[in-house]
Write a protein that holds these residues in place. Sequence first.
Motif, PDB file in Angstrom:
ATOM      1  N   LYS A 156      22.561  47.496  32.776  1.00 31.15           N
ATOM      2  CA  LYS A 156      21.507  46.635  32.229  1.00 31.15           C
ATOM      3  C   LYS A 156      20.231  47.425  31.960  1.00 31.15           C
ATOM      4  O   LYS A 156      19.530  47.164  30.986  1.00 31.15           O
ATOM      5  N   ILE A 157      19.936  48.398  32.805  1.00 33.40           N
ATOM      6  CA  ILE A 157      18.758  49.240  32.588  1.00 33.40           C
ATOM      7  C   ILE A 157      18.958  50.123  31.353  1.00 33.40           C
ATOM      8  O   ILE A 157      18.040  50.281  30.546  1.00 33.40           O
TER       9      ILE A 157
ATOM     10  N   LEU B 293      18.311  47.913  28.411  1.00 32.89           N
ATOM     11  CA  LEU B 293      16.875  47.626  28.322  1.00 32.89           C
ATOM     12  C   LEU B 293      16.123  48.795  27.700  1.00 32.89           C
ATOM     13  O   LEU B 293      15.294  48.613  26.809  1.00 32.89           O
TER      14      LEU B 293
ATOM     15  N   ASN C 115      14.272  49.212  23.868  1.00 36.60           N
ATOM     16  CA  ASN C 115      12.850  49.547  23.825  1.00 36.60           C
ATOM     17  C   ASN C 115      12.584  50.993  23.424  1.00 36.60           C
ATOM     18  O   ASN C 115      11.473  51.499  23.597  1.00 36.60           O
TER      19      ASN C 115
ATOM     20  N   PHE D 156      18.531  42.333  38.792  1.00 36.12           N
ATOM     21  CA  PHE D 156      19.620  42.584  37.844  1.00 36.12           C
ATOM     22  C   PHE D 156      20.928  41.963  38.313  1.00 36.12           C
ATOM     23  O   PHE D 156      21.840  41.751  37.522  1.00 36.12           O
TER      24      PHE D 156
ATOM     25  N   LEU E 274      13.965  38.505  36.885  1.00 36.54           N
ATOM     26  CA  LEU E 274      14.475  39.575  36.017  1.00 36.54           C
ATOM     27  C   LEU E 274      13.449  40.044  34.993  1.00 36.54           C
ATOM     28  O   LEU E 274      13.277  41.245  34.799  1.00 36.54           O
ATOM     29  N   ASP E 275      12.743  39.115  34.351  1.00 37.78           N
ATOM     30  CA  ASP E 275      11.760  39.514  33.344  1.00 37.78           C
ATOM     31  C   ASP E 275      10.657  40.376  33.947  1.00 37.78           C
ATOM     32  O   ASP E 275      10.232  41.366  33.358  1.00 37.78           O
TER      33      ASP E 275
ATOM     34  N   THR F  33      10.893  42.282  36.641  1.00 35.59           N
ATOM     35  CA  THR F  33      11.471  43.583  36.990  1.00 35.59           C
ATOM     36  C   THR F  33      11.623  44.454  35.746  1.00 35.59           C
ATOM     37  O   THR F  33      11.294  45.647  35.772  1.00 35.59           O
ATOM     38  N   LYS F  34      12.100  43.869  34.670  1.00 37.83           N
ATOM     39  CA  LYS F  34      12.228  44.627  33.410  1.00 37.83           C
ATOM     40  C   LYS F  34      10.872  45.149  32.952  1.00 37.83           C
ATOM     41  O   LYS F  34      10.753  46.302  32.530  1.00 37.83           O
ATOM     42  N   GLN F  35       9.843  44.302  33.037  1.00 32.79           N
ATOM     43  CA  GLN F  35       8.509  44.708  32.624  1.00 32.79           C
ATOM     44  C   GLN F  35       7.981  45.847  33.488  1.00 32.79           C
ATOM     45  O   GLN F  35       7.377  46.786  32.984  1.00 32.79           O
TER      46      GLN F  35
ATOM     47  N   LEU G  72       9.674  49.051  32.298  1.00 27.19           N
ATOM     48  CA  LEU G  72       9.132  49.512  31.018  1.00 27.19           C
ATOM     49  C   LEU G  72       7.733  50.104  31.194  1.00 27.19           C
ATOM     50  O   LEU G  72       7.429  51.150  30.619  1.00 27.19           O
TER      51      LEU G  72
END
Length: 91
Positions: free
Chosen positions: A21-22, A25, A29, A73, A79-80, A82-84, A87
């Motif tokens: 998933k990373i 992501l 980006n 994950f 999740l949002d 953690t993703k932010q 990034l």
Amino acid sequence: MKKVLVACGGAVATSTVAANKIRELLKVNNIKADVQQCRVSELSSKSDGVDLIVSTAKVDRDYGVPVIHGLAFISGIGLDKTKQQILETLK
């Protein structure tokens, strides 16, 4: 190129899910990174030159690089956020 370590207790199940998933992501980006998996017990020997550690298990030690808890994950909760965090750390 950035380097990311994804760690879990056994370096098999949860780290595989999180690492995939990373990778997706980062690809979406446009962040080029080498994403590798390991056990939490291997972080000491594998953290040199790493830009980020994402762990699905508890990490108490300071490795001199940012550590982000990646259980989102697996669970989907937060999740949002953690993703932010990932990034922002890698940009």
